[in-house]
Design an enzyme around this catalytic site. Sequence first.
Site, short mmCIF file in Angstrom:
data_model
loop_
_atom_site.label_atom_id
_atom_site.label_comp_id
_atom_site.label_asym_id
_atom_site.label_seq_id
_atom_site.Cartn_x
_atom_site.Cartn_y
_atom_site.Cartn_z
N GLN A 53 28.46 -29.52 34.40
CA GLN A 53 27.07 -29.79 34.76
C GLN A 53 26.47 -28.58 35.48
O GLN A 53 25.35 -28.16 35.17
CB GLN A 53 27.02 -31.04 35.67
CG GLN A 53 25.63 -31.42 36.10
CD GLN A 53 24.78 -31.89 34.93
OE1 GLN A 53 25.18 -32.77 34.19
NE2 GLN A 53 23.61 -31.30 34.74
N ARG B 76 23.60 -28.82 28.41
CA ARG B 76 25.01 -29.21 28.47
C ARG B 76 25.71 -28.79 27.18
O ARG B 76 26.83 -28.30 27.20
CB ARG B 76 25.15 -30.73 28.65
CG ARG B 76 24.65 -31.28 29.98
CD ARG B 76 25.50 -30.82 31.14
NE ARG B 76 26.91 -31.18 31.00
CZ ARG B 76 27.43 -32.38 31.26
NH1 ARG B 76 26.67 -33.34 31.73
NH2 ARG B 76 28.72 -32.61 31.09
N1 CP Z 1 25.35 -35.70 33.60
C1 CP Z 1 26.39 -36.27 32.97
O1 CP Z 1 27.54 -35.83 33.09
O2 CP Z 1 26.05 -37.32 32.18
P1 CP Z 1 27.05 -38.36 31.49
O3 CP Z 1 27.66 -39.19 32.58
O4 CP Z 1 26.17 -39.17 30.58
O5 CP Z 1 28.09 -37.61 30.74
#
Ligand code: CP
Length: 305
Positions: free
Chosen positions: A132, A292
């Site tokens: 992230q 991402r």
């Molecule tokens: N921000 C993130 O990691 O989203 P998810 O939990 O949907 O993977």
Amino acid sequence: MEHFISFDDITPTEMNELLNLAADLKYQTQNRISHHILKGRTLGMIFAKSSTRTRVSFEVGMYQLGGHSLYLNSQDIQLGRGESVRDTAKVLSRFIDGIMIRTFSHSDVEDLAKFGSVPIINGLTDLMHPCQALADLMTIQEHKCNLKGLKLAYFGDGNNVANSLLHACTKAGMHIAVASPDGYKCDARCVSEASEQAVDTGGSVLLTEDPFEAAEGADVIYTDTWVSMGQESEKAERVRIFMPYQVNAGIMDRAAEDAIFLHCLPAYRGYEVTSEVIDGPKSVVWDEAENRLHAQKAVLVKLLR
Ligand code: CP
Ligand code: NVA
């Protein structure tokens, strides 16, 4: 780079290489230039927690790179019935070329790396969320051109996302201010690693309980859920404690005129952020979510090629 488990494990040079590669891969994807760099490679993806972005972006990323991915729900494999992380690491290493894991205990990810013989990618633990943070830096760079000297202010829970932002921002020579209440501060080790890194890069770390102090002049305003996965039973208490840290128009008014708003998502409007902010003109959360994909493809190319 052998693994991507903590953002603190990579050097500023490796970070810049990842960001440049991510930008190249994004350009190629947007211009339909195929890049099957990982043809014949397989990534195993172990999930012990829910996911939308991480799961889909890794799966699509491997496909776009010409490779293959396997979704392994931890409850469906023998890990969920008590097979050890050590044995799982040894066995999976005989079948696949890399493992991405989202789980609770950070030490389980470190053990996968210790006992397996393939690259390990941390797709989120209770302690960190480095993928992230990489996508976040990429997003900030796209909107602000450079990273060094910028101020990022984070509000609310000193959680996995905040810990990795501490590592990432200081590696990039940024100033990071974290506003969180007593008892919900960032991990002490991450704070000290980030502070040490900041000395070398010219960045800085500020921890405060005053959200307005953190917001002052910030170029990037960031928040995350107050109730992370596994903390559902604490929801009522957390909502009460974190309400003063909500990102709303009052916080945005203290930031720089051209500040951007980031959120790792999923978001809970009316709690950590108002819809006025997350759905407003300064929000770049959809670019952030898209990145991402591109950022993680860079990690995959570096580790699995
Ligand atoms: N921000 C993130 O990691 O989203 P998810 O939990 O949907 O993977
Ligand atoms: N802090 C959140 C991040 C979700 C992507 C959690 O751990 O649930």
